[in-house]
Design a protein around this motif. Structure first.
Motif, PDB file in Angstrom:
ATOM      1  N   SER A  23       0.823  -1.201   0.000  1.00  0.00           N
ATOM      2  CA  SER A  23       0.000   0.000   0.000  1.00  0.00           C
ATOM      3  C   SER A  23       0.857   1.251   0.000  1.00  0.00           C
ATOM      4  O   SER A  23       2.024   1.223   0.371  1.00  0.00           O
ATOM      5  N   ILE A  24       0.232   2.343  -0.368  1.00  0.00           N
ATOM      6  CA  ILE A  24       0.911   3.628  -0.361  1.00  0.00           C
ATOM      7  C   ILE A  24       0.800   4.306   0.999  1.00  0.00           C
ATOM      8  O   ILE A  24       1.679   5.030   1.411  1.00  0.00           O
TER       9      ILE A  24
ATOM     10  N   TYR B 117       3.931  -5.910   5.708  1.00  0.00           N
ATOM     11  CA  TYR B 117       3.352  -4.719   5.107  1.00  0.00           C
ATOM     12  C   TYR B 117       4.463  -4.080   4.284  1.00  0.00           C
ATOM     13  O   TYR B 117       5.524  -3.747   4.815  1.00  0.00           O
ATOM     14  N   ILE B 118       4.232  -3.942   3.001  1.00  0.00           N
ATOM     15  CA  ILE B 118       5.226  -3.351   2.107  1.00  0.00           C
ATOM     16  C   ILE B 118       4.689  -2.011   1.629  1.00  0.00           C
ATOM     17  O   ILE B 118       3.660  -1.949   0.958  1.00  0.00           O
ATOM     18  N   GLN B 119       5.389  -0.949   2.009  1.00  0.00           N
ATOM     19  CA  GLN B 119       4.973   0.373   1.577  1.00  0.00           C
ATOM     20  C   GLN B 119       5.511   0.617   0.173  1.00  0.00           C
ATOM     21  O   GLN B 119       6.678   0.310  -0.111  1.00  0.00           O
ATOM     22  N   LYS B 120       4.666   1.141  -0.695  1.00  0.00           N
ATOM     23  CA  LYS B 120       5.104   1.432  -2.059  1.00  0.00           C
ATOM     24  C   LYS B 120       6.227   2.463  -2.016  1.00  0.00           C
ATOM     25  O   LYS B 120       6.148   3.445  -1.285  1.00  0.00           O
ATOM     26  N   HIS B 121       7.261   2.215  -2.774  1.00  0.00           N
ATOM     27  CA  HIS B 121       8.407   3.126  -2.855  1.00  0.00           C
ATOM     28  C   HIS B 121       8.469   3.730  -4.247  1.00  0.00           C
ATOM     29  O   HIS B 121       8.135   3.081  -5.230  1.00  0.00           O
TER      30      HIS B 121
ATOM     31  N   LEU C 108      11.982  -0.780  -3.589  1.00  0.00           N
ATOM     32  CA  LEU C 108      10.780  -1.608  -3.666  1.00  0.00           C
ATOM     33  C   LEU C 108      11.155  -3.068  -3.897  1.00  0.00           C
ATOM     34  O   LEU C 108      10.651  -3.970  -3.218  1.00  0.00           O
ATOM     35  N   LYS C 109      12.065  -3.321  -4.825  1.00  0.00           N
ATOM     36  CA  LYS C 109      12.509  -4.692  -5.097  1.00  0.00           C
ATOM     37  C   LYS C 109      13.124  -5.328  -3.856  1.00  0.00           C
ATOM     38  O   LYS C 109      12.881  -6.491  -3.560  1.00  0.00           O
TER      39      LYS C 109
ATOM     40  N   LEU D 190       5.138 -16.483  12.556  1.00  0.00           N
ATOM     41  CA  LEU D 190       4.289 -15.307  12.605  1.00  0.00           C
ATOM     42  C   LEU D 190       3.822 -15.155  14.043  1.00  0.00           C
ATOM     43  O   LEU D 190       3.080 -15.968  14.561  1.00  0.00           O
ATOM     44  N   ASP D 191       4.294 -14.121  14.701  1.00  0.00           N
ATOM     45  CA  ASP D 191       4.009 -13.945  16.121  1.00  0.00           C
ATOM     46  C   ASP D 191       2.976 -12.869  16.399  1.00  0.00           C
ATOM     47  O   ASP D 191       2.865 -12.369  17.500  1.00  0.00           O
ATOM     48  N   GLY D 192       2.221 -12.486  15.371  1.00  0.00           N
ATOM     49  CA  GLY D 192       1.238 -11.425  15.549  1.00  0.00           C
ATOM     50  C   GLY D 192       1.842 -10.038  15.349  1.00  0.00           C
ATOM     51  O   GLY D 192       1.144  -9.050  15.391  1.00  0.00           O
ATOM     52  N   GLN D 193       3.142  -9.978  15.124  1.00  0.00           N
ATOM     53  CA  GLN D 193       3.797  -8.700  14.941  1.00  0.00           C
ATOM     54  C   GLN D 193       4.015  -8.388  13.465  1.00  0.00           C
ATOM     55  O   GLN D 193       4.088  -7.241  13.090  1.00  0.00           O
ATOM     56  N   GLY D 194       4.140  -9.414  12.642  1.00  0.00           N
ATOM     57  CA  GLY D 194       4.401  -9.186  11.228  1.00  0.00           C
ATOM     58  C   GLY D 194       5.697  -8.433  11.025  1.00  0.00           C
ATOM     59  O   GLY D 194       6.519  -8.327  11.916  1.00  0.00           O
ATOM     60  N   LYS D 195       5.876  -7.890   9.845  1.00  0.00           N
ATOM     61  CA  LYS D 195       7.089  -7.140   9.557  1.00  0.00           C
ATOM     62  C   LYS D 195       6.730  -5.981   8.648  1.00  0.00           C
ATOM     63  O   LYS D 195       6.081  -6.162   7.631  1.00  0.00           O
ATOM     64  N   ASN D 196       7.149  -4.804   9.040  1.00  0.00           N
ATOM     65  CA  ASN D 196       6.909  -3.604   8.249  1.00  0.00           C
ATOM     66  C   ASN D 196       8.138  -3.373   7.388  1.00  0.00           C
ATOM     67  O   ASN D 196       9.207  -3.082   7.903  1.00  0.00           O
ATOM     68  N   LEU D 197       7.993  -3.562   6.077  1.00  0.00           N
ATOM     69  CA  LEU D 197       9.143  -3.431   5.175  1.00  0.00           C
ATOM     70  C   LEU D 197       9.065  -2.150   4.390  1.00  0.00           C
ATOM     71  O   LEU D 197       8.106  -1.734   3.916  1.00  0.00           O
TER      72      LEU D 197
END
Length: 75
Positions: free
Chosen positions: A22-23, A41-45, A51-52, A68-75
């Protein structure tokens, strides 16, 4: 969130890694995504190389079978 809810209801889909792309990035929305089983969660770059790398990191996380511990990963 609706899509994640539907995926979680389906036994055949529940083990599929889910990456949200998402943006926007409001913290409360991202937190809710991880609570509903999003793996990353991958933020659009605007920078294609960045992004790659984010997509590569998300896939590597799944391949390495990090729990998956309920925290996920914000990339």
């Amino acid at each position: 969130l609706e899509c994640l809810s539907e995926i979680n209801k389906n036994e055949k889909l529940k083990d599929i890694p889910v990456f949200v792309f998402s943006i926007s990035s409001p913290r409360d929305a991202i937190s809710m995504l991880f609570k509903t089983r999003a793996h990353a969660y991958i933020q659009k770059h605007s920078d294609l190389a960045q992004l790659k790398q984010s997509i590569h990191d998300a896939i590597a996380m799944v391949v390495e079978k990090k729990p998956l511990d309920g925290q996920g990963k914000n990339l």
